[in-house]
Scaffold this active site. Structure first.
Site, PDB file in Angstrom:
ATOM      1  N   ALA A  46       0.873  -1.188   0.000  1.00  0.00           N
ATOM      2  CA  ALA A  46       0.000   0.000   0.000  1.00  0.00           C
ATOM      3  C   ALA A  46       0.901   1.227   0.000  1.00  0.00           C
ATOM      4  O   ALA A  46       1.081   1.890   1.015  1.00  0.00           O
ATOM      5  CB  ALA A  46      -0.928   0.002   1.206  1.00  0.00           C
ATOM      6  N   CYS A  94      -6.129   1.248  -8.600  1.00  0.00           N
ATOM      7  CA  CYS A  94      -5.271   1.272  -7.422  1.00  0.00           C
ATOM      8  C   CYS A  94      -6.127   1.135  -6.173  1.00  0.00           C
ATOM      9  O   CYS A  94      -7.004   1.971  -5.933  1.00  0.00           O
ATOM     10  CB  CYS A  94      -4.473   2.569  -7.345  1.00  0.00           C
ATOM     11  SG  CYS A  94      -3.479   2.641  -5.834  1.00  0.00           S
ATOM     12  N   ASN A 130      -4.717  -5.653 -11.932  1.00  0.00           N
ATOM     13  CA  ASN A 130      -4.091  -4.948 -10.828  1.00  0.00           C
ATOM     14  C   ASN A 130      -4.159  -5.881  -9.605  1.00  0.00           C
ATOM     15  O   ASN A 130      -4.581  -7.031  -9.714  1.00  0.00           O
ATOM     16  CB  ASN A 130      -4.815  -3.611 -10.574  1.00  0.00           C
ATOM     17  CG  ASN A 130      -3.903  -2.586  -9.889  1.00  0.00           C
ATOM     18  OD1 ASN A 130      -3.155  -2.930  -8.975  1.00  0.00           O
ATOM     19  ND2 ASN A 130      -3.960  -1.346 -10.323  1.00  0.00           N
TER      20      ASN A 130
END
Lengths: 303, 253
Positions: free
Chosen positions: A70, A129, A191
């Site tokens: 992250a 994201c 992703n």
């Protein structure tokens, strides 16, 4: 010696192996190890309209056969990228893909417009994201929002537009169709999968952001399945990624339907992985009498 | 010449030297001699996705000495590696301590922060070395520091060996005798040392630790906030560090 070169939206790649966004920075650090022309291309670290400092640490945790991260899109902003990093990148004899992320549709459009005036070869729309509070994946989880952002950016984008999809959705094929219908020139996927680890002694999540994006070999079968589903649903090329860590994985992902590949997390295990994967693919193609790697895309024979 | 690279190192020995602490020696004539004090090696551990960053304890005749603590699964696997095995290492990484001639240094190590101070001590003339451990079972490298010609002080938190107290207690008494301080250890210790140095007006270099992935500055996970020219910016332990000017580090930033 088989031909490893591939073409995506008219852009020629030396080989199908592209460094995945977020794992390779802007390439400088890896160029200490090998010439970047050994790669088919580089998808640069995700950039935003203005500088972002990213999330507090820890930003990474190891998981069985993978990691959670992250980072939170730490980057210097699009103008610094264009003025300070791009000139050097363009001298590396490899395809340069700018990965853009925004808080608002206007952010994405402004960046696409600026980058269209530069020498970047392609633009990758990061709407997947999972590690930022606003923007990012919020644009990537419904057909309507993916269609809207793709159509909006397409108006300003004069480069081939790749839309990078999130796996954290119910039906990835219909999302890919929505991107295609609204002007995407290619799809890149997947992703990271949103995940979480907890330190059982402190009862605290290991990642300061509480949740993170999971990547690495553990997610490879999920990525193969999703690429296969999307390949059956759209006509535009797919750049496949998600846990590729060997030449066998690379061939498998292409058979599932990918025209080119991105590799990321394996770079942390072995920075030389792209070179080893390209060599292994080449040997396998030779051994099987296949002249061009493009011949294997989508050749899976489903039961 | 590359600044760092991945190569195979031959494992010469890997022995336990204190409770949970191992001393690994690996040989590679090309990369080991490049290592400077305060740098680290990124060790591949079979079956693990991430490498383990381990500080360089010493580098001599092509042999890298890595003293590490078994903290989790990765370091456990490292501790089971045997003599003669080949170890895949990305090294040397990071910036290292800056040691200038003519200065007297105080080198401080706390716990598993002690090992990098040995190679650093070897670059200094008559350094004052203060080592702190939780208790007597965790003490390491005392003879090595003496052989390196250091004036050595030992402290333990519980008083089971050496001086009963913290390294900062000793530093406060002795800081007038030195020109600069270099330290590695737990963050609260580094914070306390930085405060003592600031008060005494002495420069202080601290080596930080953070969860890391690529090790070379590309993935941006090991971030640390620093203040440069009045502005707070993000830097990275692996590339801009692990050694930072203590005055510039924004703790808990």
């Amino acid at each position: 010696m088989a031909d490893l070169s591939v073409k995506v939206c008219g852009v020629e790649f030396n080989n199908p192996l592209i460094a995945a966004s977020g794992t390779f920075g802007f390439g400088m650090e890896f160029s200490e190890l090998y010439p970047l022309e050994k790669l088919g291309g580089i998808s640069c670290k995700g950039i935003t309209l203005t500088r972002r400092d990213g999330n507090p640490v820890p930003r990474v945790a190891e998981t069985p056969s993978g990691i959670l991260n992250a980072v939170g899109l730490q980057n210097p902003g699009v103008d610094v990228f264009i003025n300070e990093d791009l000139p050097w990148l363009k001298k590396q004899n490899t395809v340069i893909i700018a990965n853009i992320a925004g808080n608002t549709p206007e952010d994405y459009c402004a960046m696409a417009e600026k980058l269209s005036e530069t020498d970047v070869d392609m633009i990758e729309l990061n709407i997947s994201c999972p590690n930022v509070k606003s923007g990012g994946v919020q644009f990537g989880t419904s057909c309507e929002s993916v269609g809207a952002i793709t159509a909006a950016v397409k108006k300003y984008c004069k480069k081939p537009l790749i839309v990078k999809l999130s796996p954290n959705v119910t039906d990835i094929a219909s999302i890919a169709q929505s991107a295609e219908a609204n002007g995407a020139d290619a799809i890149s996927m997947i992703n990271t999968l949103t995940g979480m680890r907890i330190d059982i002694n402190s009862r605290r999540p290991i990642i300061r952001n509480n949740t993170g994006g999971m990547s690495g070999p553990a997610i490879f079968p999920v990525a193969v399945r999703m690429v296969w589903q999307v390949a059956n649903a759209v006509k535009i090329p797919i750049i496949g990624m998600g846990g590729i860590s060997s030449w066998q994985d690379a061939i498998e992902m292409m058979m599932a339907g990918a025209t080119a590949l991105q590799i990321g997390t394996v770079l942390f295990t072995d920075p030389y992985a792209p070179i080893k994967i390209a060599d292994g693919m080449n040997e396998w193609l030779d051994k099987n009498g296949i002249k061009s790697v493009t011949e294997i895309t989508g050749t899976v024979k489903p039961w | 010449m590359k600044k760092y690279d991945v190569q195979k190192f031959e494992l010469l020995s890997n022995e336990q030297i204190a409770d949970g602490i191992f001393d690994m020696r690996v040989k590679n004539d090309e990369l080991a001699p490049l290592a400077k004090c305060g740098q680290f090696a990124h060790v591949y551990v079979p079956s693990k996705t991430l490498r383990r960053p381990i500080s360089v304890c010493d580098s001599e005749n092509g042999v890298l000495r890595l003293v590490y603590q078994v903290k989790g699964e990765g370091t456990k696997i490292m501790s089971e590696m045997k003599k003669g095995e080949s170890v895949d290492i990305l090294a040397p990484l990071g910036n290292g301590f800056k040691i200038e001639k003519g200065k007297r240094y105080c080198l401080i190590g706390g716990g598993i922060g002690v090992p990098p101070m040995l190679y650093t001590a070897k670059q200094c003339e008559n350094p004052l070395v203060i080592t702190g451990f939780r208790n007597k079972d965790l003490i390491i490298l005392q003879d090595d520091f003496k052989n390196a010609g250091a004036e050595l002080v030992l402290t333990t938190d519980d008083g089971s060996a050496g001086i009963h107290g913290f390294v900062t207690d000793v530093l406060k008494e002795k800081i007038a005798e030195v020109d600069e301080v270099c330290a590695c250890g737990p963050t609260p210790m580094l914070k306390a040392i930085a405060a003592v140095c600031k008060e005494a007006g002495k420069p202080c270099q601290i080596s930080l630790e953070e969860r890391m992935a690529c090790g070379i500055g590309a993935c941006l996970v090991c971030a640390v906030k620093v203040r440069k020219n009045g502005e707070e910016i993000m830097q990275h332990v692996c590339k801009n560090g692990p050694v930072f000017n203590a005055e510039e580090v924004v703790f808990n930033g």
